[in-house]
Motif scaffolding. Structure first.
Motif, mmCIF file in Angstrom:
data_model
loop_
_atom_site.group_PDB
_atom_site.id
_atom_site.type_symbol
_atom_site.label_atom_id
_atom_site.label_comp_id
_atom_site.label_asym_id
_atom_site.label_seq_id
_atom_site.Cartn_x
_atom_site.Cartn_y
_atom_site.Cartn_z
ATOM 1 N N ILE B 284 0.728 -1.030 0.060
ATOM 2 C CA ILE B 284 0.013 0.279 0.238
ATOM 3 C C ILE B 284 0.691 0.667 0.306
ATOM 4 O O ILE B 284 2.283 1.432 0.751
ATOM 5 C CB ILE B 284 -0.795 0.066 1.933
ATOM 6 N N VAL B 285 1.015 2.031 -0.919
ATOM 7 C CA VAL B 285 0.837 3.319 -0.944
ATOM 8 C C VAL B 285 0.654 5.005 -1.374
ATOM 9 O O VAL B 285 0.143 5.042 -2.055
ATOM 10 C CB VAL B 285 2.519 3.625 -1.901
ATOM 11 N N PRO B 286 0.013 5.068 0.194
ATOM 12 C CA PRO B 286 -1.168 6.251 -0.197
ATOM 13 C C PRO B 286 0.228 7.613 0.144
ATOM 14 O O PRO B 286 1.374 7.785 -0.022
ATOM 15 C CB PRO B 286 -1.171 6.475 1.511
ATOM 16 N N CYS B 287 -0.150 8.135 -1.081
ATOM 17 C CA CYS B 287 0.925 9.626 -1.597
ATOM 18 C C CYS B 287 -0.281 11.223 -1.456
ATOM 19 O O CYS B 287 -0.935 10.988 -1.227
ATOM 20 C CB CYS B 287 0.996 9.652 -2.781
ATOM 21 N N TYR B 288 1.060 12.031 -0.127
ATOM 22 C CA TYR B 288 0.547 13.193 -0.504
ATOM 23 C C TYR B 288 0.717 14.395 -1.614
ATOM 24 O O TYR B 288 -0.053 14.709 -1.696
ATOM 25 C CB TYR B 288 1.522 13.493 0.630
ATOM 26 N N ASP B 289 1.734 13.930 -2.221
ATOM 27 C CA ASP B 289 1.518 14.564 -3.673
ATOM 28 C C ASP B 289 1.433 14.207 -5.170
ATOM 29 O O ASP B 289 2.283 12.455 -4.952
ATOM 30 C CB ASP B 289 3.506 15.018 -4.037
ATOM 31 N N PHE B 320 -3.370 8.537 -4.430
ATOM 32 C CA PHE B 320 -3.247 9.970 -3.948
ATOM 33 C C PHE B 320 -4.438 10.313 -2.461
ATOM 34 O O PHE B 320 -5.352 9.768 -3.088
ATOM 35 C CB PHE B 320 -4.193 10.931 -4.999
ATOM 36 N N VAL B 321 -4.239 10.576 -1.835
ATOM 37 C CA VAL B 321 -4.561 10.413 -0.465
ATOM 38 C C VAL B 321 -5.111 12.454 -0.555
ATOM 39 O O VAL B 321 -6.714 12.094 -0.804
ATOM 40 C CB VAL B 321 -4.444 10.211 0.523
ATOM 41 N N THR B 322 -4.489 13.254 0.100
ATOM 42 C CA THR B 322 -5.082 14.961 0.131
ATOM 43 C C THR B 322 -3.474 15.690 -0.047
ATOM 44 O O THR B 322 -2.340 14.798 0.525
ATOM 45 C CB THR B 322 -5.850 14.917 0.972
ATOM 46 N N GLN B 323 -3.683 16.625 0.152
ATOM 47 C CA GLN B 323 -1.984 17.576 0.025
ATOM 48 C C GLN B 323 -2.538 18.463 1.815
ATOM 49 O O GLN B 323 -1.996 19.259 1.712
ATOM 50 C CB GLN B 323 -2.264 18.052 -1.105
ATOM 51 N N ASN B 324 -3.581 17.594 2.585
ATOM 52 C CA ASN B 324 -3.435 18.460 3.900
ATOM 53 C C ASN B 324 -2.991 17.371 4.458
ATOM 54 O O ASN B 324 -2.667 16.153 4.569
ATOM 55 C CB ASN B 324 -4.376 18.391 4.277
ATOM 56 N N GLN B 325 -1.494 18.215 5.295
ATOM 57 C CA GLN B 325 -0.245 17.017 6.255
ATOM 58 C C GLN B 325 -1.765 16.382 7.380
ATOM 59 O O GLN B 325 -0.714 15.455 7.303
ATOM 60 C CB GLN B 325 -0.179 18.689 7.235
ATOM 61 N N PHE B 326 -2.416 16.971 8.113
ATOM 62 C CA PHE B 326 -3.022 16.115 9.020
ATOM 63 C C PHE B 326 -4.231 15.156 8.469
ATOM 64 O O PHE B 326 -4.470 14.403 9.199
ATOM 65 C CB PHE B 326 -3.194 17.313 10.054
#
Lengths: 208, 447
Positions: B284-289, B320-326
């Motif tokens: 599983i590779v969730p990404c921020y960007d 892709f998940v989100t570009q919000n840190q928390f």
């Protein structure tokens, strides 16, 4: 050619960026701004679409197959499309901007703040684990941590002594270790950049 | 009575004189406050100030500022004889500049010989119009006049156009004296930053050493490198996940693809994905960007193809998940706790989320391998993870995992360079203790 073309692009642009660092001339700055500052936002805008498509597809698949915790995916999709719609429409129809701001200020910010506040508790639990004096090194760490923490206490005549000891810990052994890591990081960065530019490291292209 | 009237008149006269004196002083003071810095020479009305002007500065020199993109001059001078000496009455210096030519204009604004065409633009001869470009406190003998490079910026001045300079010495009460005019001089950009010569040499030496070691490694020379516990644990961690039948989580961090730590993480992801594919475990590779996601998808896909398991790859593995840190942290924590991941990799750029991720993984009972070049986050990873790659170890991990002689050669070059740096640092310390200035100054960078 499928493998060589990316390598050619990486080599030529990588070499240009290296040379550019040593050339302060206006023309060099122009190309730097064009390549390093203008292109990423353009690529990012298109990539963001790919990201949204990816998130939507993963969420829909979860809902369709009723995978574990699929209900969260519904919330994700509602949040994603509601905020996007309110944001885009609100740009042309200002009353909706208030709805966007309300959602942001009353949902997004409190949730983020909640996640961030967890850090305080995690720091406490991590510190408890780290400071258990089970070995000589852990004991040194514990003593150093106590001295550094004590600088914030009013200790009467001991305040200046503890302050000086704390400063010494932070400015001598701590700073020396940080600089050692930084030098290593610097060399590692140059080394990795050279490996990538020269095509020695190409595993990120899927080829050893 | 007359005597009393005389006394009254005298008293009124005295009051008037005192009031007039006070008014004069206040007028003088307000005049000084209103005009503390002049825009042009005309604003310093020397005739109204009852003060002998201070001695002017001497030896004014103006040169193009070196190692820059142009549009800048460096002025140096010898301070006034009345600055920190003599009458000691210098308040400040004002630098005045006049262009030999002013422009650019799209077309001549009038007839006459005062117009010239330069690179398609018209310039007008305006020598004699002085502008104050800067004011400097007393005791200062240097000033850099930097202009904007964009034509639309208010402080723009062109390269290769002559400018003349003079410096006004402003007295404590506003009197001025002018220096001799210097110029015209032209600014220009340079094609090499001379202050970075040592950097060029260091890069060349390092690059040469790296290529030599790569060549030696290719020639079959056995190279010893120090084993890293975190790298040795990668196989074990993937094996554990396979045995437990649980997924492996790989977090690339919050970095963008232009950061070296993220690039290093891609190279490790490739090796990890290949092993995961061989062991037929879930990744599983969730990404921020989203750009990072696109690269990670290609990297994992190719790794699966290289492992001969291309059919096992599906795009939902890297998402892709989100570009919000928390929000990103919340999503990953939820995945960890719901899926009970057996192994977590945190490799890349991390900020405040590092401890939240690592502590949640620790609570979930996962084996955790982390690595970052962010010094402030390293203690959190060290405390909460089973293995941590510290700083440069993150960059070296790919070579360790691949065990290819060429990549190991680059690590060896890195080690030798560190040895050279240690010798140089030792020399620097000795030179500092023994006060050998030429040696301590030898490696000074003027960036």
């Amino acid at each position: 050619m499928k493998r060589q073309f990316p390598l050619i692009i990486i080599f030529s642009l990588g070499l240009f960026m290296v040379v550019q660092y040593f050339v302060p001339h206006e023309k060099s700055e122009f190309f730097y701004e064009f390549i390093a500052l203008d292109w990423p936002p353009i690529i990012g805008a298109f990539a963001l679409m790919l990201g949204v498509i990816s998130l939507t597809r993963v969420s829909i698949t979860k809902i369709k197959r009723k995978k574990e915790a699929w209900g969260y995916s519904i919330v994700t999709l509602i949040g994603l499309f509601t905020m996007s719609a309110v944001g885009v429409v609100g740009y042309h129809y200002p009353p909706l901007t208030r709805a966007f701001n309300w959602n942001f200020n009353n949902i997004m910010i409190p949730i983020s703040a909640t996640m961030f506040s967890l850090l305080a508790f995690f720091i406490a639990s991590a510190a408890y684990r780290a400071f258990r004096a089970r070995s000589v090194l852990a004991t040194i760490l514990l003593v150093a941590a106590i001295i550094v923490m004590m600088r914030f206490f009013p200790l009467g005549p001991l305040t200046s002594v503890v302050g000086r000891a704390s400063d010494w810990i932070l400015n001598v052994p701590n700073l020396a270790a940080k600089r050692a890591i930084l030098i290593g990081v610097g060399l590692g960065i140059v080394s990795t950049a050279m490996k990538v530019i020269l095509g020695i490291e190409r595993s990120y292209l899927g080829k050893d | 009575m007359d005597g009393v009237a005389d006394v009254g008149r005298t008293a009124r006269l005295r009051v008037c004189i005192i009031a007039a004196t006070l008014l004069s002083f206040s007028a003088l003071a307000s005049a000084q406050v209103e005009n503390p810095v002049a825009d042009t020479a005309a604003v310093y009305p020397a005739a109204t100030i009852a003060e002998p002007p201070p001695a002017p500065i001497t030896n004014l020199k103006v040169k193009d500022l070196p190692n820059d993109h142009g549009h800048a001059f460096r002025l140096t001078w010898t301070i006034s004889a009345d600055d920190t000496g003599g009458r000691n009455n210098v308040r400040q210096y004002a630098v005045l500049r006049t262009p030999a030519w002013k422009g650019p204009f799209t077309e001549p604004q009038g007839a006459g010989p005062g117009w010239r065409n330069e690179q398609g633009h018209w310039w007008h001869l305006v020598e004699g119009e002085w502008d104050t470009v800067g004011t400097i406190p007393s005791s200062t003998a240097e000033y850099v006049n930097r202009g904007g490079k964009a034509r639309e910026s208010s402080d723009y001045f062109p390269d290769y156009v002559g400018f003349s300079f003079k410096v006004l010495t402003v007295g404590a009460r506003g009197s001025i004296s002018e220096s001799a005019i210097f110029g015209p001089v032209e600014s220009s950009g340079q094609w090499f930053h001379a202050g970075k010569t040592w950097v060029v040499l260091a890069v060349l030496v390092y690059g040469g050493l790296m290529l030599t070691m790569v060549r030696l490694a290719r020639g079959g020379k056995e190279l010893f490198i120090r084993p890293l516990a975190g790298i040795n644990a990668v196989d074990e961690a993937i094996g554990r996940a396979t045995e437990m039948g649980r997924p492996i989580l790989y977090v690339l961090g919050l970095g963008s693809p232009d950061e070296i730590a993220t690039i290093a993480s891609f190279t490790i992801l490739s090796r990890v994905a290949k092993k995961v594919a061989e062991y037929q475990t879930e990744l599983i590779v969730p990404c921020y960007d989203s750009i990072v996601m696109t690269i990670a998808q290609e990297t994992v896909k190719q790794a699966y193809i290289d492992a001969g398991r291309g059919d096992d790859y599906h795009e939902d593995m890297v998402y892709f998940v989100t570009q919000n840190q928390f929000a990103y942290v919340a999503a990953i924590n939820g995945t960890m706790l719901r899926r009970q991941t057996a192994t977590n990799f945190y490799l890349g750029v991390f900020y405040a989320e590092s401890l939240i991720l690592a502590e949640t993984g620790s609570l979930a009972g996962s084996i955790q391998i982390s690595g970052t070049d962010r010094i402030t986050q390293l203690p959190f990873f060290v405390v909460a993870c089973d293995y941590t790659l510290i700083g440069e170890e993150l960059y070296a991990a790919s070579a360790y995992l691949g065990r290819e002689p060429i990549l190991l050669g680059t690590l060896k070059a890195q080690d030798y360079t560190k040895a050279v740096l240690m010798v140089l640092m030792g020399l620097g310390v000795l030179a500092g203790i023994l006060n050998i200035a030429w040696l301590t100054d030898l490696f000074v960078l003027n960036i």
